[in-house]
Design a protein around this motif. Structure first.
Motif, short mmCIF file in Angstrom:
data_model
loop_
_atom_site.label_atom_id
_atom_site.label_comp_id
_atom_site.label_asym_id
_atom_site.label_seq_id
_atom_site.Cartn_x
_atom_site.Cartn_y
_atom_site.Cartn_z
N ASP A 1 -58.14 32.77 31.58
CA ASP A 1 -57.81 32.99 33.11
C ASP A 1 -58.20 31.96 34.13
N ASP A 2 -57.53 32.24 35.15
CA ASP A 2 -57.81 31.25 36.33
C ASP A 2 -58.03 32.08 37.54
N VAL A 3 -58.73 31.49 38.50
CA VAL A 3 -59.11 31.86 39.75
C VAL A 3 -58.43 30.66 40.73
N ALA A 4 -57.21 30.95 40.83
CA ALA A 4 -56.36 29.71 41.57
C ALA A 4 -55.10 30.24 42.12
N SER A 5 -54.77 29.55 43.27
CA SER A 5 -53.34 29.87 43.68
C SER A 5 -52.32 29.42 42.49
N GLY A 6 -51.18 30.08 42.41
CA GLY A 6 -50.04 29.68 41.93
C GLY A 6 -48.93 29.23 42.33
N MET A 7 -49.12 28.84 43.77
CA MET A 7 -48.22 28.38 44.56
C MET A 7 -48.01 26.81 44.57
N GLY A 8 -46.69 26.26 44.67
CA GLY A 8 -46.53 24.69 44.67
C GLY A 8 -46.58 24.21 43.48
N PRO A 9 -46.18 22.74 43.28
CA PRO A 9 -46.17 22.20 42.00
C PRO A 9 -47.49 21.75 41.52
N GLU A 10 -48.58 21.49 42.72
CA GLU A 10 -49.86 20.96 42.13
C GLU A 10 -50.57 22.12 41.46
N SER A 11 -50.22 23.40 41.56
CA SER A 11 -51.12 24.46 40.82
C SER A 11 -50.90 24.30 39.36
N PHE A 12 -49.79 23.86 39.00
CA PHE A 12 -49.74 23.67 37.36
C PHE A 12 -50.61 22.89 36.77
N CYS A 13 -51.11 21.57 37.29
CA CYS A 13 -52.21 20.79 36.84
C CYS A 13 -53.49 21.18 37.12
N SER A 14 -53.86 22.16 38.24
CA SER A 14 -55.09 22.25 38.89
C SER A 14 -55.78 23.52 37.96
N ARG A 15 -54.65 24.33 37.29
CA ARG A 15 -55.36 25.46 36.64
C ARG A 15 -55.64 25.34 35.22
N ARG A 16 -56.82 25.18 34.91
CA ARG A 16 -57.19 24.89 33.60
C ARG A 16 -56.95 25.95 32.52
N ALA B 1 -47.27 39.70 34.90
CA ALA B 1 -46.29 39.82 35.63
C ALA B 1 -45.90 38.25 35.93
N TRP B 2 -44.78 37.92 36.33
CA TRP B 2 -44.17 36.37 36.43
C TRP B 2 -45.07 35.93 37.77
N ASP B 3 -45.34 36.65 38.50
CA ASP B 3 -45.99 36.18 39.66
C ASP B 3 -47.64 35.53 39.40
N ARG B 4 -48.14 36.26 38.27
CA ARG B 4 -49.46 35.92 37.80
C ARG B 4 -49.28 34.62 36.92
N LEU B 5 -48.04 34.28 36.56
CA LEU B 5 -47.95 32.82 35.73
C LEU B 5 -47.66 31.93 36.81
N THR B 6 -46.76 32.18 37.82
CA THR B 6 -46.49 31.20 38.73
C THR B 6 -45.76 31.68 40.01
N ARG B 7 -45.89 30.99 40.99
CA ARG B 7 -45.30 31.21 42.23
C ARG B 7 -44.30 30.02 42.70
N TYR B 8 -44.00 29.42 41.90
CA TYR B 8 -43.27 28.00 42.21
C TYR B 8 -41.95 28.31 41.35
N SER B 9 -40.77 27.58 42.05
CA SER B 9 -39.51 28.06 41.51
C SER B 9 -39.01 27.20 40.41
N LYS B 10 -39.73 25.99 40.28
CA LYS B 10 -39.47 24.94 39.53
C LYS B 10 -40.47 24.89 38.26
N PHE B 11 -41.40 25.81 38.23
CA PHE B 11 -42.22 26.08 36.98
C PHE B 11 -41.76 25.68 35.60
N GLU B 12 -40.51 26.16 35.17
CA GLU B 12 -39.83 25.98 33.86
C GLU B 12 -39.69 24.73 33.75
N ASN B 13 -39.32 23.59 34.76
CA ASN B 13 -39.45 22.28 34.53
C ASN B 13 -40.56 21.78 34.08
N GLN B 14 -41.82 22.28 34.67
CA GLN B 14 -42.99 21.64 34.33
C GLN B 14 -43.32 22.08 32.97
#
Length: 259
Positions: free
Chosen positions: A60-75, A95-108
């Motif tokens: 789990d994470d307690v963190a935002s899923g917004m923006g490209p930077e959220s991918f690296c910041s969620r341990r 739900a998908w919004d628990r995984l990410t709120r960034y449209s280019k997440f699949e590229n990451q």
């Protein structure tokens, strides 16, 4: 904050393969109360058991899923993806919004050589209907219990501080007005039925099934806005026929009661 799978006495099922769960809330206050995290965790465990996945761990994470930077910041997310890659496993989310709120997440995901198709979203009911329903019911159960408990505690605190809850005028004015409006509506409905019966040669011999058909044809519905049936018509029909009897009763002569 991760937890190993502990499912005592689980029935033996055909195992689809290993899985890791991922849950997320956005703020510290959500994470501390544990309501959403706990409910997501329960949903993932229920889904995994129903669908035959071998759930190894929920991260789990307690963190935002917004923006490209959220991918690296969620341990927690990175740990889940790395563990899934190492074990040839899938990652399960509610739900998908628990995984990410960034449209280019699949590229990451592709940049770290993780196939996006190995993410299993419980809310895709059309793909995994039975397991998804069980999981969503579990999630709603946990959330409902917590919300109900929190609401009751808050109301008790208000009452202890002398706060009067509800509308004080409900019983003295609002409810009586509502009852009057309901009574008027009921009377109007009986009149409509009586008027319709009077269109026939003998209003007292019209079958209830015929009345039901005519009411439906004219778009007249019950007091609860339901379609008419013989059982729903029984009492209104009795009242309509009594009304007809009252209308047709002869008036007493002018001298009645003078002696």
């Amino acid at each position: 904050m991760s937890r190993k799978k502990e499912v005592a006495g689980s029935p033996q099922r055909a195992v689809r393969g290993p899985a890791f769960g991922y849950i997320r809330v956005s703020t510290q206050s959500q994470g501390q109360t544990g309501i959403s995290l706990e409910a997501q965790r329960g949903a993932i465990e229920t889904f995994s058991q129903a669908m035959g996945y071998d759930l190894i761990e929920v991260l789990d994470d307690v963190a935002s899923g917004m923006g490209p930077e959220s991918f690296c910041s969620r341990r927690g997310l990175r740990s889940a993806l790395e563990a899934a890659n190492s074990n040839n496993a899938v990652v399960i989310v509610l739900a998908w919004d628990r995984l990410t709120r960034y449209s280019k997440f699949e590229n990451q995901l592709r940049k770290i050589a993780f196939d996006p198709n190995r993410v299993v979203c419980i809310e895709e009911v059309e793909l995994r209907q039975n397991g998804s329903k069980a999981a969503i019911h579990k999630y709603n159960e946990v959330m409902g219990q917590r919300i109900s408990s929190g609401t009751k505690a808050a109301l008790d605190r208000l009452r202890s501080n002398g706060v009067v809850l509800g509308n004080p005028s409900m019983k003295t004015s609002v409810q009586p007005l509502g009852a009057q409006a309901y009574s008027r509506k009921s009377t109007d409905l009986v009149r409509q039925i009586a008027d319709m019966l009077m269109e026939s040669d003998d209003p007292f011999s019209v079958p209830s099934s015929t009345v039901v058909i005519k009411l439906k044809e004219r778009g007249i519905r019950t007091m609860q806005s339901k379609e008419w049936t013989a059982s729903r018509l029984r009492e209104p029909l009795k009242k309509a026929r009594r009304l007809i009897e009252e209308r047709e009763a002869p008036e007493p002569p002018p001298t009645f009661g003078m002696f």
